[in-house]
Design an enzyme around this catalytic site. Structure first.
Site, short mmCIF file in Angstrom:
data_model
loop_
_atom_site.label_atom_id
_atom_site.label_comp_id
_atom_site.label_asym_id
_atom_site.label_seq_id
_atom_site.Cartn_x
_atom_site.Cartn_y
_atom_site.Cartn_z
N ARG A 124 24.66 16.97 0.87
CA ARG A 124 24.31 17.45 -0.47
C ARG A 124 25.07 17.12 -1.53
NH1 ARG A 124 19.76 17.81 -3.90
NH2 ARG A 124 20.04 19.85 -5.05
N ASP A 145 12.90 22.11 -10.90
CA ASP A 145 13.59 21.09 -10.09
C ASP A 145 12.85 21.37 -8.60
OD1 ASP A 145 15.95 19.63 -9.15
OD2 ASP A 145 16.26 21.77 -8.01
#
EC number: 3.8.1.2
Length: 227
Positions: free
Chosen positions: A41, A10
Site C-alpha cells: 500500500r 474515497d
C-alpha cells in the site's frame, strides 16, 4: 455554509479494505503478511504521488502491480508468480467494510448524491464495487484515469465538482487517508476523516472538519449538520 448536496467518498481504505487481498492468502505468505500488505500500500501511494510530480502518468493498476513486485521482492517472494497472480486477482475483489453498504444507502435515502472519487481506474473500481455490493448504492463513480492526475492534486477535486455540478462548499468528502483529507480540505471541501484506529491528526494547515471512527456514524452527522 452552503447545504451539502453530494457525499463523495474515497474508495481504497475508506469503503474498501485494502488489506483483505493479502489477508486472504496470509497462510501462503507466512509471518510477513501484515508487513507485506502495508509495504504494498505504501509503495502504491508513493508511486501515484511521484508520477504526478514527474508528469509521468500510468494507471493505478500498473502502479498496484509495480508496488506488489517491490513488496514481494522485499520479502524474497518475487519468484512466487502464482502468489503474485492470486494477490492481484484478490485486489480486484476487495472486501467492503461492513458498514459501507448501509451508510451509502442511508445517505441516498436522505437525498444526498453519493459518489466515489478514486485513484483507481474504471476496470478496477467496477470489479471491487461489484464484489462489495456497492454499485447500486452509488450515483457516480469518478476515476482520476479520465484526467490522468492523481489525488491530492487540486485538479482532481475540481474534476469531481465539474462531474457532479456542485461547488466545493456543497461537497462532504469522506476518506480514511489523512493526505486525501488534507488535499480535499485545502481545496475547499467539507471533510470527514474516518479514523478507525485513532491515528494522530495530520496536515494542520487543512484539518478535517469532522472525525469519525466508522462510516456508520456519517448519516447522523450529516443530518445534524443540515438541520
Amino acid at each position: 455554509m452552503d447545504p451539502i448536496r453530494a457525499c463523495v467518498f474515497d474508495a481504497y481504505g475508506t469503503l474498501l479494505d485494502v488489506n483483505t487481498a493479502v489477508m486472504k492468502h496470509a497462510h501462503d505468505i507466512g509471518g510477513c503478511a501484515e508487513e507485506l500488505s502495508s509495504l504494498w500500500r505504501q509503495r502504491q501511494l508513493e508511486y501515484s504521488w511521484t508520477r504526478t510530480l514527474m508528469g509521468r502518468y500510468a494507471d493505478f493498476w500498473q502502479l498496484t502491480t509495480e508496488a506488489l513486485d517491490f513488496a514481494l521482492e522485499s520479502f524474497g517472494l518475487l519468484e512466487r508468480t502464482d502468489l503474485k497472480n492470486r494477490l492481484l486477482d484478490a485486489y480486484h475483489e476487495l472486501s467492503a467494510y461492513p458498514d459501507a453498504v448501509g451508510t451509502l444507502g442511508a445517505l441516498k435515502a436522505a437525498g444526498f448524491t453519493t459518489a466515489i472519487l478514486s485513484n483507481g481506474n474504471n476496470e478496477m473500481l467496477r470489479g471491487a464495487l461489484r464484489a462489495g455490493n456497492l454499485t447500486e448504492a452509488l450515483d457516480q463513480c469518478i476515476s482520476v484515469d479520465e484526467i490522468k492526475i492523481y489525488k491530492p492534486d487540486p485538479r482532481v477535486y475540481q474534476f469531481a465538482c465539474d462531474r457532479l455540478d456542485v461547488r466545493p462548499s456543497e461537497v462532504c468528502f469522506v476518506s480514511s487517508n489523512a493526505w486525501d483529507i488534507g488535499g480535499a480540505g485545502a481545496f475547499g471541501f467539507n471533510t470527514v476523516r474516518i479514523n478507525r484506529i485513532n491515528k494522530p491528526q495530520e496536515y494542520s494547515f487543512a484539518p478535517q472538519r469532522h472525525q469519525l471512527s466508522s462510516l456508520s456514524e456519517l448519516p447522523q452527522l450529516l443530518l445534524r449538520l443540515t438541520q
